[in-house]
Design a protein around this motif. Structure first.
Motif, PDB file in Angstrom:
ATOM      1  N   GLY A 193       3.696   1.529  -2.816  1.00 36.87           N
ATOM      2  CA  GLY A 193       4.295   1.448  -1.486  1.00 36.87           C
ATOM      3  C   GLY A 193       3.404   0.711  -0.505  1.00 36.87           C
ATOM      4  N   ILE A 194       2.105   1.007  -0.535  1.00 36.86           N
ATOM      5  CA  ILE A 194       1.165   0.336   0.362  1.00 36.86           C
ATOM      6  C   ILE A 194       1.103  -1.159   0.062  1.00 36.86           C
ATOM      7  CG2 ILE A 194      -1.295   0.137   0.989  1.00 36.86           C
ATOM      8  CD1 ILE A 194       0.079   2.552   2.217  1.00 36.86           C
ATOM      9  N   PHE A 244       1.806  10.524  -8.042  1.00 35.76           N
ATOM     10  CA  PHE A 244       1.811  10.328  -6.593  1.00 35.76           C
ATOM     11  C   PHE A 244       0.978   9.122  -6.175  1.00 35.76           C
ATOM     12  CE2 PHE A 244      -0.345  10.965  -2.542  1.00 35.76           C
ATOM     13  CZ  PHE A 244       0.741  10.973  -1.694  1.00 35.76           C
ATOM     14  N   TRP A 245      -0.245   9.006  -6.670  1.00 37.47           N
ATOM     15  CA  TRP A 245      -1.137   7.943  -6.207  1.00 37.47           C
ATOM     16  C   TRP A 245      -0.659   6.571  -6.658  1.00 37.47           C
ATOM     17  CZ3 TRP A 245      -3.777   8.998  -2.233  1.00 37.47           C
ATOM     18  CH2 TRP A 245      -4.222  10.298  -2.013  1.00 37.47           C
ATOM     19  N   ARG A 280       2.515   5.708  -7.075  1.00 38.85           N
ATOM     20  CA  ARG A 280       3.645   5.378  -6.204  1.00 38.85           C
ATOM     21  C   ARG A 280       3.167   5.075  -4.786  1.00 38.85           C
ATOM     22  NH1 ARG A 280       8.478   9.391  -8.230  1.00 38.85           N
ATOM     23  NH2 ARG A 280       8.513   8.537 -10.326  1.00 38.85           N
ATOM     24  N   PHE A 281       2.209   5.829  -4.299  1.00 39.04           N
ATOM     25  CA  PHE A 281       1.650   5.596  -2.976  1.00 39.04           C
ATOM     26  C   PHE A 281       1.028   4.203  -2.912  1.00 39.04           C
ATOM     27  CE2 PHE A 281      -1.911   5.948   0.061  1.00 39.04           C
ATOM     28  CZ  PHE A 281      -1.197   6.280   1.206  1.00 39.04           C
ATOM     29  N   ASN A 291      11.337  -1.670  -4.259  1.00 38.20           N
ATOM     30  CA  ASN A 291      10.832  -0.306  -4.139  1.00 38.20           C
ATOM     31  C   ASN A 291      11.815   0.710  -4.696  1.00 38.20           C
ATOM     32  OD1 ASN A 291       8.126  -0.016  -2.684  1.00 38.20           O
ATOM     33  ND2 ASN A 291       9.154  -1.653  -1.562  1.00 38.20           N
TER      34      ASN A 291
END
Length: 139
Positions: free
Chosen positions: A81-82, A74-75, A77-78, A115
């Motif tokens: 994205g950021i 999760f982190w 990918r997060f 992305n």
């Protein structure tokens, strides 16, 4: 100073003592020498850790253990994205300034494409098509 590596601490103390005796003329050479010793220590530690990790993976695979989890928690990918959104701001400005609306649309399709490929890299159908196989470095 509390040190986990007394040998490295003694090297630092010796370097500082030599600097006080020799003066600032030899400071850069002393610092370079100390940093080289630190780099050698880091390389040795990293080599040990990599060998241990690979051995653990081989033992786990030989015992029929669980396969490593797919890349990109999760982190990760997060964060991706950021970062892509932050980089999208100057890309959008440049594209809009040079090619107006068409450039802006093309820039955003590129951002969306990057992305989408990043998000799809762990999907089984994508790995078969791209020939991507997990290496020993993948966790």
């Amino acid at each position: 100073m509390k040190s986990r590596d007394p040998e490295l601490k003694s090297e630092l103390d010796a370097t500082l003592h030599a600097r006080s005796e020799l003066g600032s003329d030899y400071e850069s050479a002393l610092v370079e020498s100390f940093l080289e010793k630190v780099e050698q220590r880091l390389d040795a530690t990293l080599d040990r850790r990599v060998r241990r990790h690979l051995a653990e993976q081989q033992v786990s695979a030989a015992r029929g253990g669980r396969q490593p989890q797919p890349l990109g928690g999760f982190w990760e990918r997060f964060g991706f994205g950021i970062v892509s959104l932050v980089l999208a701001i100057p890309l959008s400005a440049i594209a809009a300034a040079i090619a107006h609306t068409e450039g802006l649309i093309i820039a955003w399709f590129g951002i969306l494409g990057v992305n989408a490929v990043y998000a799809a890299r762990d999907w089984p159908w994508f790995q078969r098509r791209s020939g991507h196989s997990k290496s020993d470095w993948d966790d």
